[in-house]
Design a protein around this motif. Structure first.
Motif, PDB file in Angstrom:
ATOM      1  N   ILE A  39       0.839  -1.190   0.000  1.00  0.00           N
ATOM      2  CA  ILE A  39       0.000   0.000   0.000  1.00  0.00           C
ATOM      3  C   ILE A  39       0.879   1.247   0.000  1.00  0.00           C
ATOM      4  CG2 ILE A  39      -1.768   1.281   1.278  1.00  0.00           C
ATOM      5  CD1 ILE A  39      -2.764  -1.329   0.062  1.00  0.00           C
ATOM      6  N   THR A  40       0.488   2.234  -0.839  1.00  0.00           N
ATOM      7  CA  THR A  40       1.288   3.468  -0.927  1.00  0.00           C
ATOM      8  C   THR A  40       0.641   4.641  -0.195  1.00  0.00           C
ATOM      9  OG1 THR A  40       0.203   4.062  -2.997  1.00  0.00           O
ATOM     10  CG2 THR A  40       2.247   2.769  -3.155  1.00  0.00           C
ATOM     11  N   ALA A  41      -0.616   4.523   0.177  1.00  0.00           N
ATOM     12  CA  ALA A  41      -1.302   5.611   0.886  1.00  0.00           C
ATOM     13  C   ALA A  41      -1.023   5.510   2.390  1.00  0.00           C
ATOM     14  CB  ALA A  41      -2.799   5.540   0.631  1.00  0.00           C
ATOM     15  N   THR A  44      -5.824   3.353   3.872  1.00  0.00           N
ATOM     16  CA  THR A  44      -6.864   3.125   2.875  1.00  0.00           C
ATOM     17  C   THR A  44      -7.809   2.059   3.412  1.00  0.00           C
ATOM     18  OG1 THR A  44      -7.329   2.608   0.563  1.00  0.00           O
ATOM     19  CG2 THR A  44      -5.581   1.339   1.626  1.00  0.00           C
ATOM     20  N   SER A  45      -9.089   2.186   3.061  1.00  0.00           N
ATOM     21  CA  SER A  45     -10.102   1.252   3.555  1.00  0.00           C
ATOM     22  C   SER A  45     -10.162   0.001   2.696  1.00  0.00           C
ATOM     23  CB  SER A  45     -11.476   1.922   3.580  1.00  0.00           C
ATOM     24  OG  SER A  45     -11.484   3.005   4.483  1.00  0.00           O
ATOM     25  N   VAL A  46     -10.531  -1.088   3.364  1.00  0.00           N
ATOM     26  CA  VAL A  46     -10.726  -2.378   2.692  1.00  0.00           C
ATOM     27  C   VAL A  46     -12.232  -2.647   2.670  1.00  0.00           C
ATOM     28  CG1 VAL A  46     -10.196  -4.836   2.716  1.00  0.00           C
ATOM     29  CG2 VAL A  46      -8.512  -3.177   3.564  1.00  0.00           C
ATOM     30  N   TYR A  47     -12.797  -2.978   1.496  1.00  0.00           N
ATOM     31  CA  TYR A  47     -14.238  -3.194   1.346  1.00  0.00           C
ATOM     32  C   TYR A  47     -14.528  -4.647   0.977  1.00  0.00           C
ATOM     33  CZ  TYR A  47     -14.393   1.896   1.273  1.00  0.00           C
ATOM     34  OH  TYR A  47     -14.266   3.219   1.597  1.00  0.00           O
ATOM     35  N   ILE A  48     -15.783  -5.046   1.269  1.00  0.00           N
ATOM     36  CA  ILE A  48     -16.154  -6.435   0.956  1.00  0.00           C
ATOM     37  C   ILE A  48     -16.495  -6.600  -0.517  1.00  0.00           C
ATOM     38  CG2 ILE A  48     -16.980  -6.845   3.313  1.00  0.00           C
ATOM     39  CD1 ILE A  48     -19.834  -6.622   2.219  1.00  0.00           C
ATOM     40  N   GLY A  49     -16.670  -5.499  -1.238  1.00  0.00           N
ATOM     41  CA  GLY A  49     -16.954  -5.546  -2.663  1.00  0.00           C
ATOM     42  C   GLY A  49     -16.194  -4.436  -3.375  1.00  0.00           C
ATOM     43  N   ARG A  53     -19.643   1.663  -1.980  1.00  0.00           N
ATOM     44  CA  ARG A  53     -21.004   1.392  -1.506  1.00  0.00           C
ATOM     45  C   ARG A  53     -21.061   0.123  -0.662  1.00  0.00           C
ATOM     46  NH1 ARG A  53     -20.873  -0.038  -6.856  1.00  0.00           N
ATOM     47  NH2 ARG A  53     -21.563  -2.175  -7.418  1.00  0.00           N
ATOM     48  N   TYR A  54     -19.975  -0.648  -0.714  1.00  0.00           N
ATOM     49  CA  TYR A  54     -19.925  -1.877   0.076  1.00  0.00           C
ATOM     50  C   TYR A  54     -19.417  -1.576   1.488  1.00  0.00           C
ATOM     51  CZ  TYR A  54     -20.558  -4.339  -4.347  1.00  0.00           C
ATOM     52  OH  TYR A  54     -21.047  -4.789  -5.541  1.00  0.00           O
ATOM     53  N   ARG A  55     -19.708  -2.478   2.366  1.00  0.00           N
ATOM     54  CA  ARG A  55     -19.312  -2.312   3.772  1.00  0.00           C
ATOM     55  C   ARG A  55     -17.803  -2.425   3.926  1.00  0.00           C
ATOM     56  NH1 ARG A  55     -18.615  -6.143   7.642  1.00  0.00           N
ATOM     57  NH2 ARG A  55     -19.572  -7.750   6.323  1.00  0.00           N
ATOM     58  N   SER A  56     -17.267  -1.557   4.811  1.00  0.00           N
ATOM     59  CA  SER A  56     -15.831  -1.591   5.087  1.00  0.00           C
ATOM     60  C   SER A  56     -15.490  -2.810   5.926  1.00  0.00           C
ATOM     61  CB  SER A  56     -15.391  -0.323   5.827  1.00  0.00           C
ATOM     62  OG  SER A  56     -14.041  -0.418   6.209  1.00  0.00           O
ATOM     63  N   ALA A  57     -14.366  -3.438   5.585  1.00  0.00           N
ATOM     64  CA  ALA A  57     -13.929  -4.630   6.315  1.00  0.00           C
ATOM     65  C   ALA A  57     -12.661  -4.380   7.113  1.00  0.00           C
ATOM     66  CB  ALA A  57     -13.696  -5.779   5.340  1.00  0.00           C
ATOM     67  N   GLY A  58     -12.094  -3.164   7.024  1.00  0.00           N
ATOM     68  CA  GLY A  58     -10.871  -2.876   7.776  1.00  0.00           C
ATOM     69  C   GLY A  58     -10.081  -1.755   7.157  1.00  0.00           C
ATOM     70  N   THR A  59      -8.839  -1.577   7.603  1.00  0.00           N
ATOM     71  CA  THR A  59      -7.967  -0.487   7.136  1.00  0.00           C
ATOM     72  C   THR A  59      -6.559  -1.016   6.942  1.00  0.00           C
ATOM     73  OG1 THR A  59      -9.278   1.112   8.390  1.00  0.00           O
ATOM     74  CG2 THR A  59      -7.103   1.824   7.647  1.00  0.00           C
ATOM     75  N   ARG A  85     -11.255  -9.535  -0.484  1.00  0.00           N
ATOM     76  CA  ARG A  85     -11.702  -8.175  -0.244  1.00  0.00           C
ATOM     77  C   ARG A  85     -11.127  -7.265  -1.336  1.00  0.00           C
ATOM     78  NH1 ARG A  85     -14.845 -10.578   2.298  1.00  0.00           N
ATOM     79  NH2 ARG A  85     -15.203 -10.497   4.581  1.00  0.00           N
ATOM     80  N   TYR A  86     -11.502  -5.956  -1.286  1.00  0.00           N
ATOM     81  CA  TYR A  86     -11.135  -5.039  -2.367  1.00  0.00           C
ATOM     82  C   TYR A  86     -10.571  -3.742  -1.796  1.00  0.00           C
ATOM     83  CZ  TYR A  86     -13.845  -8.202  -5.249  1.00  0.00           C
ATOM     84  OH  TYR A  86     -14.309  -9.315  -5.886  1.00  0.00           O
ATOM     85  N   VAL A  87      -9.541  -3.211  -2.497  1.00  0.00           N
ATOM     86  CA  VAL A  87      -8.991  -1.892  -2.173  1.00  0.00           C
ATOM     87  C   VAL A  87      -8.874  -1.101  -3.472  1.00  0.00           C
ATOM     88  CG1 VAL A  87      -7.722  -2.660  -0.133  1.00  0.00           C
ATOM     89  CG2 VAL A  87      -6.608  -2.704  -2.375  1.00  0.00           C
TER      90      VAL A  87
END
Length: 701
Positions: A39-41, A44-49, A53-59, A85-87
């Motif tokens: 990760i370069t930021a 950044t948030s991790v999403y389930i999709g 618009r998808y729910r956050s699953a972590g950072t 998961r997706y970033v």
């Protein structure tokens, strides 16, 4: 046939999986072999999709390593905590993080530092470290450092860490300013002096961040040296004792036994200094004494007299040594045998003590000489009257004799009430000429016409006292019969040898802990400055003495009473007493006065009992169940259990009832008394000066 069906099924399953990898909710996924990225930021948030618009699953944080499984539009599909998961792909870079962090040791600067589970004050605290603690820095995240402390890790502000290793040091200048900041523009907190010990925790340019005692601040490194100060060579000198009796201890503390007693003007050799104590030798013995009671030159006694209307003679050189030895009056003659600061150590009659030097005058009091009567103006000679003829005297059968009163036969008596006022005339509205302690011997030299007031002489001071406050039998003051004996003390008793107290036959001690607030609704409570020290001494010196405590009560309503109990409990806990399992009994001292301020005027027995109940209930709710009540016998009967009282039962009752007023043995009341304070002018080994003495009838001590 079976083999053919299995082959067809395998082909269909493969096609299904391949199609699933190409589309997901209508979006094309570019399948690729998994690879490592980072990760370069900053975060950044991790999403389930693949979308916000998808729910956050972590950072994830800068330089966090990830495994990339593919991409969907601008989103990167990753493996995250065992799930897909997706970033946002913009913040993902293939490869390994540049310049991997090299850990190093650092030290905590603040008094306490909270370690959090993520790099923000929004996250919970996982542990607290303290000033000077060593941590290992294993990473950075913005203005936070990730640290390991013991077996745990977390994040702290980088500015709260220093790679400076704390060390002990001392001052090398005769005077050094301790400042609020690392600049001479900052205010001065305190002046330090040559050889003062301190701890250095950080360095800012030419300034050290230091701790001296409980004070922290900044001082110039130029005048601070690492290590311990050199011990100066002590040069022995002769000194003289300036107090009537001076205990010599085996070590420099009242915790240690007395090995000898020195007297005023005794000469000793001072061979060293430890804190407030001097090591002395005399004859073949040596030990430690308080330095303030020594003088380099032998004190030459001289005479002074009191030049104020009234003057207290105290037990020590100050006004915080409890009840005075006695009260002096204008022109009382004193002999000065020593001086500590602005206080003279004096003798008046048979009494020894300390008086304020500024309230005396050197020499003897002036003699009062009556003014000579003017000569009468001669009056003119009267005109001579004619001489009447001489008449014969009548013959008397009996000669009348004048009535001559029998002379008063003086006798010795003893003051039966502690701090008894002696009045100039036979009335309590008269001027007080002296205040005497219980058991003081006086000479009765007369009485008033009613016979209720007796005129006494105490070392030249004359006045009147009510006859009920005198006792001619000294044996009446002997301790009453009891199961056990003990003392109650406060900081007024000064240094106490509790082992000597026990060896003198005492089996319990009741220590003053605190006082309530002086005004209604106030939280300005008081604590006894010696309480925690006394508690520790009892535990170490005389563990067989039962330890008890008391609080002086001031509350005038139930709310203040409960608050006062909470304060009492806080003082007990500071001394290591957490509940009734770690102490004997906790008493509440309810009396009429404190000094000259009436505490409970207008409080009915009912309200008083409700206030006491509220205090006791709060104590019970916090684990203190062995409770007692102290008061004077008269005040208790009138103001606590008087008409309308609702005082709860089950309290241990401790009353003051002095021997000079009531010489009966045993309980002697129409209710069960558990303890009796029978004198406030007692004496006992281990305590210098007068002290309250008590007897126990309860067998609970």
């Amino acid at each position: 046939m079976t083999k053919c069906l299995k082959s067809v099924a395998a082909v269909l399953l493969f096609c299904s999986l391949f199609a699933g990898s190409l589309t997901e909710r209508g979006q094309i996924i570019q399948a690729a072999a998994a690879y490592r990225a980072y990760i370069t930021a900053k975060t950044t948030s991790v999403y389930i999709g693949p979308g916000t618009r998808y729910r956050s699953a972590g950072t994830l944080h800068e330089n966090n390593g990830i495994t990339v499984l593919g991409t969907t539009g601008g989103w990167t599909k990753i493996s995250y905590k065992g799930s897909i998961r997706y970033v946002w792909g913009k913040y993902v870079r293939k490869g390994t993080p540049p310049n991997p962090f090299k850990s190093y040791s650092a030290y905590v600067i603040p008094v306490s530092l909270q370690i959090r589970n993520a790099a923000s004050t929004h996250y919970r605290m996982v542990r607290t470290s303290y000033r000077g603690a060593k941590v290992t820095v294993i990473g950075k995240s913005g203005n936070y450092s990730k640290v390991e402390y013991g077996s745990q890790s977390g994040y702290v502000l980088t500015t709260d860490l220093s790679n400076f290793s704390p060390f002990s040091a001392y001052v090398t200048a005769s005077s050094l300013c301790l400042r609020a900041g690392a600049s001479t523009r900052n205010r001065i907190i305190k002046y330090l002096h040559d050889n003062d010990r301190l701890t250095v925790y950080a360095q800012y340019g030419s300034w050290y961040y230091i701790k001296y005692g409980n004070i922290v601040g900044y001082a110039s490194e130029q005048y601070i040296k690492k290590g311990t100060p050199p011990k100066p060579k002590f040069i022995a000198y002769s000194a003289y004792v300036t107090t009537y009796t001076l205990p010599v201890r085996s070590q420099p503390s009242t915790h240690y036994k007395t090995v000898a007693i020195l007297s005023i003007t005794n000469r000793v050799t001072v061979t060293g200094i430890t804190g407030s104590y001097s090591k002395v030798s005399f004859g073949s013995k040596s030990g430690y004494v308080e330095t303030k009671y020594l003088s380099r030159s032998m004190f030459r006694s001289f005479n002074v007299y009191v030049n104020v209307s009234t003057l207290n003679m105290n037990k020590g050189p100050g006004n915080d040594y409890g009840r005075p030895v006695r009260s002096l009056n204008r022109n009382n003659e004193l002999t000065v045998y020593g001086q500590i600061g602005n206080w003279y150590y004096v003798k008046c009659g048979s009494s020894w003590g300390y008086v304020a030097a500024q309230s005396t005058k050197t020499g003897y009091p002036p003699k009062i000489v009556s003014a000579p009567k003017p000569k009468p103006v001669p009056s003119p000679k009267p005109v001579p009257k004619p001489i009447p003829p001489v008449q014969p005297k009548p013959v008397s059968t009996s000669q009348s004799q004048p009535v001559v009163p029998a002379p008063f036969k003086t006798y010795t008596a003893y003051i039966g009430y502690d701090f008894l006022n002696v009045y100039q005339n036979p009335t309590s509205n008269s001027i007080v000429v002296a205040t005497l302690r219980e058991r003081t011997p006086v000479t009765v030299i007369g009485k008033d016409q009613s016979g209720n007031w007796l005129k006494i002489n105490d070392n030249g001071t004359q006045g009147f006292v009510n006859k009920a406050n005198l006792d001619t039998d000294l044996s009446h003051f002997a301790p009453p019969a009891a199961l056990k004996y003990g003392v109650d003390i406060s900081h007024y008793q000064g240094n106490v040898d509790f082992n000597a107290l026990y060896n003198a036959g005492n089996r319990f001690v009741i220590l003053k802990a605190s006082e309530g607030a002086p005004s209604e609704g106030s939280n300005s409570y008081f604590y006894d400055s010696k309480f925690a020290t006394y508690v520790q001494q009892v535990k170490e010196e005389a563990p067989r003495l039962q330890l008890n405590a008391y609080q002086f009560f001031r509350a005038r309503n139930t709310k203040d009473a409960a608050a006062e109990a909470d304060y009492y409990i806080s003082i007990l806990k500071q001394a290591g007493i957490n509940n009734s399992n770690s102490i004997g009994y906790t008493f509440l001292d309810v009396e009429a006065k404190s000094g000259s301020t009436t505490l409970f005027s207008g409080i009915s027995p009912k309200q008083m009992s409700l206030n006491i109940n509220a205090f006791m209930d709060e104590m019970k709710s916090k684990g203190f169940t062995k409770l007692g009540l102290y008061s004077g016998k008269s005040f208790y009967e009138t103001n606590i259990v008087g008409s309308g009282s609702q005082l709860e039962s089950g309290l241990l009752l401790w009353l003051a009832r002095y021997r000079g007023e009531d010489t009966s043995q045993g309980i002697g009341s129409n209710y069960n008394v558990d303890l009796w304070q029978y004198t406030s002018n007692g004496s006992v080994n281990g305590i210098n000066g007068s002290v309250d003495l008590d007897v126990d009838y309860s067998n609970k001590f």
